[in-house]
Enzyme design. Structure first.
Site, PDB file in Angstrom:
ATOM      1  N   GLU A 149       0.466  37.183 -41.584  1.00  0.00           N
ATOM      2  CA  GLU A 149       0.534  36.189 -42.661  1.00  0.00           C
ATOM      3  C   GLU A 149       0.575  36.844 -44.028  1.00  0.00           C
ATOM      4  O   GLU A 149       1.082  36.273 -44.986  1.00  0.00           O
ATOM      5  CB  GLU A 149      -0.677  35.249 -42.576  1.00  0.00           C
ATOM      6  CG  GLU A 149      -0.309  33.890 -42.017  1.00  0.00           C
ATOM      7  CD  GLU A 149      -1.443  32.882 -42.003  1.00  0.00           C
ATOM      8  OE1 GLU A 149      -1.337  31.963 -41.202  1.00  0.00           O
ATOM      9  OE2 GLU A 149      -2.421  32.992 -42.762  1.00  0.00           O
ATOM     10  N   HIS A 196       1.030  48.084 -17.344  1.00  0.00           N
ATOM     11  CA  HIS A 196       1.702  47.612 -16.136  1.00  0.00           C
ATOM     12  C   HIS A 196       2.598  46.415 -16.424  1.00  0.00           C
ATOM     13  O   HIS A 196       3.028  45.720 -15.509  1.00  0.00           O
ATOM     14  CB  HIS A 196       0.655  47.283 -15.061  1.00  0.00           C
ATOM     15  CG  HIS A 196      -0.137  48.502 -14.671  1.00  0.00           C
ATOM     16  ND1 HIS A 196       0.116  49.229 -13.525  1.00  0.00           N
ATOM     17  CD2 HIS A 196      -1.136  49.150 -15.310  1.00  0.00           C
ATOM     18  CE1 HIS A 196      -0.709  50.259 -13.473  1.00  0.00           C
ATOM     19  NE2 HIS A 196      -1.491  50.238 -14.547  1.00  0.00           N
ATOM     20  N   LYS A 206       4.697  22.486 -41.010  1.00  0.00           N
ATOM     21  CA  LYS A 206       3.799  21.348 -41.261  1.00  0.00           C
ATOM     22  C   LYS A 206       4.585  20.158 -41.810  1.00  0.00           C
ATOM     23  O   LYS A 206       4.396  19.034 -41.368  1.00  0.00           O
ATOM     24  CB  LYS A 206       2.719  21.739 -42.276  1.00  0.00           C
ATOM     25  CG  LYS A 206       1.682  22.693 -41.748  1.00  0.00           C
ATOM     26  CD  LYS A 206       0.570  22.858 -42.766  1.00  0.00           C
ATOM     27  CE  LYS A 206      -0.347  23.993 -42.391  1.00  0.00           C
ATOM     28  NZ  LYS A 206      -1.254  24.372 -43.462  1.00  0.00           N
TER      29      LYS A 206
END
Ligand code: PA5
Length: 437
Positions: A279, A300, A414
């Protein structure tokens, strides 16, 4: 407290990043001068030193009261209002440990099944809520709090629920502050000049951490030490070195940084780091993409890509020199599995040998490694690392030329979500978006 080694990041170690070290020193000076971008959000820079014994004891007392009255505490928050507490609690709580008061998280997603089962789970328990939102208006925690609040009032009555709710929010703004004032919740304030992702050492992180039973005094002590050491404009300053190294690697085309641990209890610490750096730096079409891995587990799965995939990544390894417990491989007379060559060896040594082996293999494969080491996973060291990563992030963001303290890009989803959900005031965007779907 910690060490940094750049010998596996650059052929000539520190000598290869002289220019970047100088730039990092200038970035630190800009940060300290308070004249750089986002300078109204620099409260975290001097935060550890400003944490008083009174605040620690107030938070510890509140935590003790909650522990005495609750089997379960639901911590409601998202992003910077969630990840720091979880990172520290997970790092410092032994696996399979039965908490006197268990901590459950909510408000960090919108999964219906999770909330259905959470509300069922809380039935017949003695539970409290710690609701955290700096803005006091974030949708995910607000939705979760509304659900939990109804169940809370049903279980304990209005007054009981009010007594069992603590809000951590802005001093005067936002819906959560209004609700807290109306209902008389106990509250703690998130300082104006500390952004969400830099807030773990405010009550946002400290209260949930204290409720989990961790002694926050030691955590803060570690951060205070870091504040003293990492504000020095020196080529020995680990934060300067880390910021300089990662910017050098980025300029050389290493666009992805993987933070690597060999300890599953640090998984959420890496999640916290990812938010802090992602951010703070990912803007203006710039910034290292931050990613994480827990080895040897992820060797793995991701190991193949890291060894031989596209050469656009570097790793930063958090090496833990010592474990708290010793567990040795037992001898087996039959030795069918062929493991007797490890008999008597401590598993922690095997883990660190795996780390050395992987370091060499990945470096040989063209993946530079920055190595950060701490002696043990302790509250002091975690507190130190928190401040280390925060100040290095500020330095690194300034080196990149961005404002490391805003997050304008988070708004886009948003606005779309509000429009599509039909929030009043978003009618025009709603029509536009519906045509695009
Ligand atoms: O770092 C940030 O600022 C964000 O991640 C916020 O912490 C997150 O969006 C939650 O915001 P708030 O605390 O206002 O609910």
């Amino acid at each position: 407290m910690m060490k940094i080694n750049l010998n596996k990041a650059f052929n000539n170690g520190i000598a290869d990043i002289r220019i970047e070290i100088q730039q990092a020193k200038e970035a630190l000076a800009l940060l300290q001068s308070g004249k750089g971008k986002g300078n109204d959000f620099l409260g975290w820079l001097t935060l550890p030193g400003s944490i008083t014994a009174e605040l620690i004891s107030d938070i510890s007392n509140t935590a003790e009261q909650i522990r005495n009255s609750s089997d379960t505490v639901v911590v409601v928050g998202i992003g910077g209002s969630y990840l720091g507490a979880r990172a520290v609690i997970d790092a410092l709580t032994p696996p399979f440990f039965s908490h006197k008061t268990e901590i459950i998280y909510a408000g960090h997603h919108l999964d219906a099944d999770y909330y259905h089962h959470l509300l069922n789970y809380l039935r017949n328990k003695r539970w409290s809520i710690v609701v955290i939102s700096k803005s006091g208006t974030t949708t995910e925690p607000a939705v979760a709090f509304r659900l939990l609040r109804k169940a809370h009032i049903e279980a304990f009555g209005l007054e009981g629920a009010n007594r069992r709710t603590i809000a951590i929010t802005d001093a005067s703004k936002g819906a959560l502050r209004k609700m807290a004032n109306q209902n008389g919740f106990k509250t703690y304030v998130i300082p104006d000049d500390v952004g969400g992702r830099y807030s773990v050492l405010t009550p946002v992180g400290l209260l949930p951490i204290a409720i989990s039973g961790i002694d926050i005094k030691h955590l803060v002590e570690g951060a205070k030490n870091a504040e003293k050491q990492l504000n020095q404009p020196s080529s020995e300053n680990y934060a300067i070195l880390y910021a300089a190294a990662r910017n050098k690697l980025y300029r050389e085309g290493k666009k992805i940084e993987m933070m690597v641990t060999y300890h599953p209890q640090l998984l959420y610490f890496i999640e916290w780091w990812k938010q802090l750096y992602g951010e703070s730096e990912g803007k203006e079409n710039k910034g290292i993409f931050v990613s994480g891995a827990t080895f040897t587990t992820d060797l793995h799965s991701l190991g193949q890509y890291i060894q031989q995939g596209e050469r656009h990544l570097f790793e930063t390894l958090i090496l833990v020199e010592n474990s708290h417990q010793k567990v040795s491989v037992v001898n087996d007379e039959q030795n069918i599995d062929g493991l007797n060559y490890l008999s008597g060896m401590d598993i922690h040594n095997i883990n660190n040998t795996a780390a050395q082996a992987t370091l060499l293999a990945h470096c040989n494969g063209g993946v530079p490694n920055i190595v950060l080491s701490i002696d043990k996973i302790t509250p002091e060291n975690i507190g130190y690392l928190i401040y280390f990563y925060e100040i290095a992030c500020g330095i690194s963001g300034y080196m990149l030329g961005v404002n490391p303290f805003d997050q304008p890009g988070v708004e886009d989803y948003k606005v779309n979500m509000f429009a599509l959900l039909g929030k009043p005031g978003f009618e025009q965007q709603r029509e536009q978006l519906k045509k695009m779907l």
